[in-house]
Design an enzyme around this catalytic site. Structure first.
Site, PDB file in Angstrom:
ATOM      1  N   GLU A  63       2.080 -12.092   5.061  1.00 24.83           N
ATOM      2  CA  GLU A  63       1.031 -11.483   5.883  1.00 24.83           C
ATOM      3  C   GLU A  63       1.428 -11.755   7.333  1.00 24.83           C
ATOM      4  O   GLU A  63       1.354 -12.884   7.815  1.00 24.83           O
ATOM      5  CB  GLU A  63      -0.330 -12.106   5.583  1.00 24.83           C
ATOM      6  CG  GLU A  63      -0.899 -11.751   4.223  1.00 24.83           C
ATOM      7  CD  GLU A  63      -1.566 -10.376   4.191  1.00 24.83           C
ATOM      8  OE1 GLU A  63      -1.404  -9.598   5.154  1.00 24.83           O
ATOM      9  OE2 GLU A  63      -2.257 -10.095   3.189  1.00 24.83           O
ATOM     10  N   HIS A 111       3.042  -7.274   4.423  1.00 25.11           N
ATOM     11  CA  HIS A 111       1.663  -6.842   4.674  1.00 25.11           C
ATOM     12  C   HIS A 111       1.237  -7.291   6.070  1.00 25.11           C
ATOM     13  O   HIS A 111       1.962  -8.013   6.762  1.00 25.11           O
ATOM     14  CB  HIS A 111       0.701  -7.470   3.651  1.00 25.11           C
ATOM     15  CG  HIS A 111       0.827  -6.928   2.267  1.00 25.11           C
ATOM     16  ND1 HIS A 111      -0.088  -6.063   1.720  1.00 25.11           N
ATOM     17  CD2 HIS A 111       1.766  -7.140   1.304  1.00 25.11           C
ATOM     18  CE1 HIS A 111       0.269  -5.757   0.482  1.00 25.11           C
ATOM     19  NE2 HIS A 111       1.399  -6.413   0.205  1.00 25.11           N
ATOM     20  N   HIS A 140       0.830  -1.211   0.000  1.00 16.76           N
ATOM     21  CA  HIS A 140       0.000   0.000   0.000  1.00 16.76           C
ATOM     22  C   HIS A 140       0.865   1.262   0.000  1.00 16.76           C
ATOM     23  O   HIS A 140       2.016   1.222  -0.426  1.00 16.76           O
ATOM     24  CB  HIS A 140      -0.995  -0.045   1.154  1.00 16.76           C
ATOM     25  CG  HIS A 140      -1.655  -1.395   1.262  1.00 16.76           C
ATOM     26  ND1 HIS A 140      -2.581  -1.848   0.352  1.00 16.76           N
ATOM     27  CD2 HIS A 140      -1.482  -2.411   2.169  1.00 16.76           C
ATOM     28  CE1 HIS A 140      -2.971  -3.077   0.679  1.00 16.76           C
ATOM     29  NE2 HIS A 140      -2.313  -3.439   1.776  1.00 16.76           N
ATOM     30  N   GLU A 189      -2.136  -0.225   8.101  1.00 12.13           N
ATOM     31  CA  GLU A 189      -1.257  -1.264   7.538  1.00 12.13           C
ATOM     32  C   GLU A 189      -0.114  -0.655   6.738  1.00 12.13           C
ATOM     33  O   GLU A 189       1.017  -1.155   6.798  1.00 12.13           O
ATOM     34  CB  GLU A 189      -2.073  -2.208   6.644  1.00 12.13           C
ATOM     35  CG  GLU A 189      -1.227  -3.307   6.016  1.00 12.13           C
ATOM     36  CD  GLU A 189      -1.981  -4.118   4.985  1.00 12.13           C
ATOM     37  OE1 GLU A 189      -1.361  -5.030   4.389  1.00 12.13           O
ATOM     38  OE2 GLU A 189      -3.180  -3.843   4.749  1.00 12.13           O
TER      39      GLU A 189
END
Length: 278
Positions: free
Chosen positions: A241, A165, A72, A110
């Site tokens: 993740e 992430h 992101h 995040e």
């Protein structure tokens, strides 16, 4: 023995010496052969000049290149038109350029977590002789799009590409990390090399005391065919993740510098084990 008398210049006659007889010739030869000729004095010589022995040096191997892809970006939410446009996602699909990511219930985003952990991983890798390429320079921009992130890894010739992430499951009890990789593979790099990177990363995260996911994948691994960055990669690539931002325990770890450092050390350890193993 005959004597021939010759008149000198007003002096006494001179006796002509007798000719050699065979006996005197033999004696003369014997005397000559019994006397060794004087040895010649040695002629001093200088040592022959020697050429320097050529030395060869093996050039040092270039440092391995690793691409870190923090998920992101900080300004994505303010630019919906940019991040919602469709881009190639591999396997004949398209996806939005990027997303805003998730956040903890307290609002820690995040994108900030991913950036902070990636910087810590970068510093650890650099200290160990690894050349690091980041897919974004800071946490204040937009994108880049998922296809562009994959292209950065491909053009760098990276030994490994690691996306960082954190998940956002709505189930607050869901927790634990998982490592995603492209499956079924679309090229050679997505096959055995990517699986090896994924398992090495999983093992290091687990060794650091981090639990594997209770809700996605199996035993900390998650084969995926829907993640653009993995589908489009031509280098060994995984997506980590780190856990569930909606789980209170993991949210607390994500929100603290000490917690982020522990994730960074585990991820860096996985990358170093993989690149050093060749």
């Amino acid at each position: 023995m005959a004597l021939t008398l010759l008149s000198g210049c007003g002096g006494e006659p001179v006796a002509t010496p007798p000719a050699d007889t065979p006996e005197t010739t033999v004696i003369s030869q014997r005397m000559t052969s019994s006397v060794a000729p004087p040895e010649a004095s040695p002629v001093p010589t200088s040592p022959a000049p020697t050429s320097p022995v050529p030395t060869t040096t093996t050039p040092a191997a270039p440092p391995p290149v690793v691409v870190l892809d923090p998920g992101h970006n900080g300004a994505n939410a303010a630019h919906p038109g940019d991040i919602n446009r469709s881009v190639p996602a591999g396997r004949g699909r398209t996806k939005p350029c990027n997303t805003t990511g998730t956040a903890t219930n307290a609002g820690y985003p995040e994108h900030a977590f991913a950036w902070d952990v990636a910087v810590r991983v970068r510093d650890l890798l650099t200290a160990n002789g690894v050349q690091v390429v980041m897919t974004r320079p800071d946490d204040n921009g937009v994108g880049p799009c998922v296809d562009r992130r994959a292209a950065i890894g491909n053009s760098s010739g990276a030994a490994a590409v690691v996306s960082i992430h954190a998940d956002g499951s709505t189930d607050p009890s869901a927790h634990g990390f998982h490592v995603a990789y492209s499956s079924p593979p679309l090229n050679e790099a997505q096959g055995e090399p990517a699986l090896k990177l994924a398992t090495t990363m999983r093992d290091k995260l687990r060794l650091a005391g981090l639990p594997t996911s209770t809700y996605i994948g199996s035993d900390g691994l998650s084969p995926r065919d829907d993640l653009a960055g993995l589908n489009l990669s031509e280098r060994p690539a995984v997506l980590v993740e780190c856990g569930n931002m909606r789980n209170s325990t993991e949210a607390a770890a994500f929100s603290s510098p000490e917690g982020r450092q522990s994730y960074a050390e585990a991820i860096a350890g996985g990358i170093l084990s993989y690149v050093r193993a060749g």
